[in-house]
Design a protein around this motif. Structure first.
Motif, PDB file in Angstrom:
ATOM      1  N   ILE A 137       0.852  -1.173   0.000  1.00  0.00           N
ATOM      2  CA  ILE A 137       0.000   0.000   0.000  1.00  0.00           C
ATOM      3  C   ILE A 137       0.896   1.234   0.000  1.00  0.00           C
ATOM      4  CG2 ILE A 137      -0.191  -0.106   2.532  1.00  0.00           C
ATOM      5  CD1 ILE A 137      -2.875   1.356   2.280  1.00  0.00           C
ATOM      6  N   ASP A 138       0.548   2.220  -0.783  1.00  0.00           N
ATOM      7  CA  ASP A 138       1.343   3.440  -0.847  1.00  0.00           C
ATOM      8  C   ASP A 138       1.202   4.196   0.472  1.00  0.00           C
ATOM      9  OD1 ASP A 138       1.435   6.559  -1.494  1.00  0.00           O
ATOM     10  OD2 ASP A 138       2.671   5.493  -2.971  1.00  0.00           O
ATOM     11  N   PRO A 139       2.312   4.562   1.121  1.00  0.00           N
ATOM     12  CA  PRO A 139       2.229   5.268   2.401  1.00  0.00           C
ATOM     13  C   PRO A 139       1.442   6.572   2.322  1.00  0.00           C
ATOM     14  CG  PRO A 139       4.446   4.447   2.054  1.00  0.00           C
ATOM     15  CD  PRO A 139       3.703   4.235   0.763  1.00  0.00           C
ATOM     16  N   ASP A 140       1.525   7.280   1.187  1.00  0.00           N
ATOM     17  CA  ASP A 140       0.769   8.518   1.045  1.00  0.00           C
ATOM     18  C   ASP A 140      -0.730   8.238   0.975  1.00  0.00           C
ATOM     19  OD1 ASP A 140       3.082  10.046   1.082  1.00  0.00           O
ATOM     20  OD2 ASP A 140       3.316   9.973  -1.102  1.00  0.00           O
ATOM     21  N   ASP A 141      -1.100   7.189   0.264  1.00  0.00           N
ATOM     22  CA  ASP A 141      -2.514   6.800   0.221  1.00  0.00           C
ATOM     23  C   ASP A 141      -2.998   6.419   1.616  1.00  0.00           C
ATOM     24  OD1 ASP A 141      -2.561   7.247  -2.489  1.00  0.00           O
ATOM     25  OD2 ASP A 141      -2.322   5.120  -3.024  1.00  0.00           O
ATOM     26  N   THR A 146      -9.410   7.809   5.659  1.00  0.00           N
ATOM     27  CA  THR A 146     -10.113   7.762   6.931  1.00  0.00           C
ATOM     28  C   THR A 146     -10.093   6.330   7.432  1.00  0.00           C
ATOM     29  OG1 THR A 146     -12.262   7.257   5.950  1.00  0.00           O
ATOM     30  CG2 THR A 146     -11.654   9.604   6.147  1.00  0.00           C
ATOM     31  N   LEU A 147     -10.486   6.138   8.684  1.00  0.00           N
ATOM     32  CA  LEU A 147     -10.518   4.788   9.244  1.00  0.00           C
ATOM     33  C   LEU A 147     -11.433   3.889   8.427  1.00  0.00           C
ATOM     34  CD1 LEU A 147      -9.242   3.464  11.845  1.00  0.00           C
ATOM     35  CD2 LEU A 147     -11.513   3.677  12.862  1.00  0.00           C
ATOM     36  N   GLU A 148     -12.595   4.407   8.049  1.00  0.00           N
ATOM     37  CA  GLU A 148     -13.556   3.613   7.283  1.00  0.00           C
ATOM     38  C   GLU A 148     -12.998   3.271   5.905  1.00  0.00           C
ATOM     39  OE1 GLU A 148     -14.149   6.450   8.813  1.00  0.00           O
ATOM     40  OE2 GLU A 148     -15.515   5.873  10.444  1.00  0.00           O
ATOM     41  N   GLU A 149     -12.326   4.233   5.275  1.00  0.00           N
ATOM     42  CA  GLU A 149     -11.733   3.980   3.957  1.00  0.00           C
ATOM     43  C   GLU A 149     -10.613   2.948   4.047  1.00  0.00           C
ATOM     44  OE1 GLU A 149     -12.440   8.378   1.908  1.00  0.00           O
ATOM     45  OE2 GLU A 149     -10.594   7.957   3.022  1.00  0.00           O
ATOM     46  N   LEU A 150      -9.833   3.017   5.103  1.00  0.00           N
ATOM     47  CA  LEU A 150      -8.745   2.063   5.265  1.00  0.00           C
ATOM     48  C   LEU A 150      -9.289   0.652   5.428  1.00  0.00           C
ATOM     49  CD1 LEU A 150      -5.754   1.375   5.672  1.00  0.00           C
ATOM     50  CD2 LEU A 150      -6.033   1.932   8.105  1.00  0.00           C
ATOM     51  N   ARG A 151     -10.290   0.491   6.269  1.00  0.00           N
ATOM     52  CA  ARG A 151     -10.848  -0.859   6.477  1.00  0.00           C
ATOM     53  C   ARG A 151     -11.433  -1.409   5.182  1.00  0.00           C
ATOM     54  NH1 ARG A 151     -15.527  -3.389   8.422  1.00  0.00           N
ATOM     55  NH2 ARG A 151     -16.648  -1.441   8.802  1.00  0.00           N
ATOM     56  N   ALA A 152     -12.056  -0.555   4.390  1.00  0.00           N
ATOM     57  CA  ALA A 152     -12.611  -0.999   3.109  1.00  0.00           C
ATOM     58  C   ALA A 152     -11.518  -1.390   2.120  1.00  0.00           C
ATOM     59  CB  ALA A 152     -13.496   0.092   2.517  1.00  0.00           C
ATOM     60  N   ALA A 153     -10.343  -0.724   2.236  1.00  0.00           N
ATOM     61  CA  ALA A 153      -9.254  -0.982   1.285  1.00  0.00           C
ATOM     62  C   ALA A 153      -8.403  -2.178   1.667  1.00  0.00           C
ATOM     63  CB  ALA A 153      -8.370   0.265   1.173  1.00  0.00           C
ATOM     64  N   MET A 154      -8.390  -2.554   2.941  1.00  0.00           N
ATOM     65  CA  MET A 154      -7.462  -3.588   3.416  1.00  0.00           C
ATOM     66  C   MET A 154      -7.544  -4.903   2.652  1.00  0.00           C
ATOM     67  SD  MET A 154      -7.586  -2.667   7.487  1.00  0.00           S
ATOM     68  CE  MET A 154      -7.281  -4.345   8.043  1.00  0.00           C
ATOM     69  N   PRO A 155      -8.734  -5.408   2.306  1.00  0.00           N
ATOM     70  CA  PRO A 155      -8.757  -6.671   1.559  1.00  0.00           C
ATOM     71  C   PRO A 155      -8.095  -6.581   0.192  1.00  0.00           C
ATOM     72  CG  PRO A 155     -10.892  -6.213   2.561  1.00  0.00           C
ATOM     73  CD  PRO A 155     -10.075  -4.965   2.693  1.00  0.00           C
ATOM     74  N   GLY A 156      -7.890  -5.359  -0.297  1.00  0.00           N
ATOM     75  CA  GLY A 156      -7.269  -5.198  -1.604  1.00  0.00           C
ATOM     76  C   GLY A 156      -5.761  -5.317  -1.591  1.00  0.00           C
ATOM     77  N   PHE A 157      -5.131  -5.141  -0.420  1.00  0.00           N
ATOM     78  CA  PHE A 157      -3.666  -5.256  -0.393  1.00  0.00           C
ATOM     79  C   PHE A 157      -3.140  -6.294   0.592  1.00  0.00           C
ATOM     80  CE2 PHE A 157      -4.705  -1.566   2.305  1.00  0.00           C
ATOM     81  CZ  PHE A 157      -4.056  -1.875   3.489  1.00  0.00           C
ATOM     82  N   VAL A 158      -3.979  -6.840   1.455  1.00  0.00           N
ATOM     83  CA  VAL A 158      -3.581  -7.964   2.310  1.00  0.00           C
ATOM     84  C   VAL A 158      -4.073  -9.245   1.637  1.00  0.00           C
ATOM     85  CG1 VAL A 158      -3.788  -9.062   4.553  1.00  0.00           C
ATOM     86  CG2 VAL A 158      -3.721  -6.561   4.405  1.00  0.00           C
ATOM     87  N   PRO A 159      -3.177 -10.139   1.240  1.00  0.00           N
ATOM     88  CA  PRO A 159      -3.602 -11.333   0.500  1.00  0.00           C
ATOM     89  C   PRO A 159      -4.560 -12.209   1.307  1.00  0.00           C
ATOM     90  CG  PRO A 159      -1.227 -11.024   0.357  1.00  0.00           C
ATOM     91  CD  PRO A 159      -1.714 -10.067   1.393  1.00  0.00           C
ATOM     92  N   GLN A 160      -5.550 -12.728   0.628  1.00  0.00           N
ATOM     93  CA  GLN A 160      -6.503 -13.618   1.277  1.00  0.00           C
ATOM     94  C   GLN A 160      -5.814 -14.845   1.852  1.00  0.00           C
ATOM     95  OE1 GLN A 160      -9.607 -13.034   1.919  1.00  0.00           O
ATOM     96  NE2 GLN A 160     -10.163 -15.035   2.755  1.00  0.00           N
ATOM     97  N   ASP A 161      -4.771 -15.324   1.192  1.00  0.00           N
ATOM     98  CA  ASP A 161      -4.036 -16.489   1.696  1.00  0.00           C
ATOM     99  C   ASP A 161      -3.432 -16.219   3.075  1.00  0.00           C
ATOM    100  OD1 ASP A 161      -4.675 -17.917  -0.541  1.00  0.00           O
ATOM    101  OD2 ASP A 161      -2.678 -17.808  -1.451  1.00  0.00           O
TER     102      ASP A 161
END
Length: 271
Positions: A137-141, A146-161
């Motif tokens: 994840i880009d540190p600037d992004d 916001t907290l809500e935006e981060l939680r929504a984005a987490m599945p996109g950069f933390v591998p499901q495996d």
């Protein structure tokens, strides 16, 4: 730098006399304390355990090699710089030898952070920021979310495996007269009735307990300057993320010994 210590360290507390604590014949166990994102120390510890295990097998070439189990005591993640790398290294090691991994309170927070904003907030305050930034994840992004935006984005950069792997971690392992948990056990509660929350989070009540029992508990979670090895309890979390020292204990028969992976900056300060 690798440093090998073969000595018993007492926690300085009086405990009741007990018969020798034993690992079953033909078995050898290594338990590794809290890694907390220190991939550098974890890689050193892997090499140290592999070398120690091979050396002990070669001491008695006429005998069959010991059946060796490695147990990681939990808190692989958070605080240190490369939690994603530690997870990858642990998963790879499991493909090469028998490695069992316990869930710590930080793994619990990480998984819960995908479900609840309040858990995510707590996770970030206790080293979760470093965990998330160890993924792509880009540190600037990250800083703009916001907290809500981060939680929504987490599945996109933390591998499901990785999440499947973390959900598969164990709460308790027993081998011979040793019980391995992340934090400890609730005094007075039978092992088969212990709850995951206690085994991942308990501290003072467990550390202070002197009740006799027919097993010793090997745990991390509570940071100590030096490992505490006694008849009832072996505490081996030496605060790797801050101290630069990752500790493991080896167990075979009635024998106990310590292995320590230590970074160069700590070695230089102690010289």
């Amino acid at each position: 730098m690798l440093k090998l210590l073969k000595s018993l360290v007492s926690g300085g507390r009086t405990e009741p006399a007990a018969p020798p604590t034993l690992v079953p014949p033909g078995q050898r166990v290594y338990a590794v304390g809290d890694i907390h994102g220190r991939l550098d120390l974890f890689e050193q510890m892997i090499a140290l355990i592999e070398a120690d295990d091979a050396a002990r097998n070669s001491e008695c070439p006429a005998q069959a090699p010991a059946q060796t189990t490695v147990i990681l005591l939990g808190d692989l993640i958070d605080r240190g710089p490369d939690s994603a790398g530690v997870i990858a290294a642990a998963r790879a090691w499991m493909q090469r030898r028998r490695v069992r991994i316990l869930a710590g309170n930080h793994e619990e927070m990480f998984l819960g952070a995908f479900e609840r904003d309040e858990t995510l907030r707590h996770f970030l305050r206790h080293g979760g920021r470093e965990t998330l930034l160890s993924y792509p994840i880009d540190p600037d992004d990250y800083a703009r979310m916001t907290l809500e935006e981060l939680r929504a984005a987490m599945p996109g950069f933390v591998p499901q495996d990785d999440l499947v792997f973390l959900r598969s971690l164990e709460d308790q392992v027993r081998i011979g007269d040793y019980v391995f948990v992340h934090a400890g056990i609730r005094p007075g509660v039978p092992l088969d009735e212990q709850v995951p929350g206690d085994m991942r989070w308990i501290r003072g009540e467990f550390i202070a307990d002197r009740s006799p029992r027919d097993f010793a508990v090997v745990h991390g979670h509570t940071i100590v300057d030096e490992p505490e090895l006694s008849p009832l309890r072996l505490g081996i979390d030496t605060g790797a993320y801050a101290s630069g020292r990752l500790t493991a204990v080896g167990l075979e028969g009635a024998e106990r010994w310590l292995l320590v992976a230590q970074d160069d900056s700590v070695a230089a300060s102690e010289a």
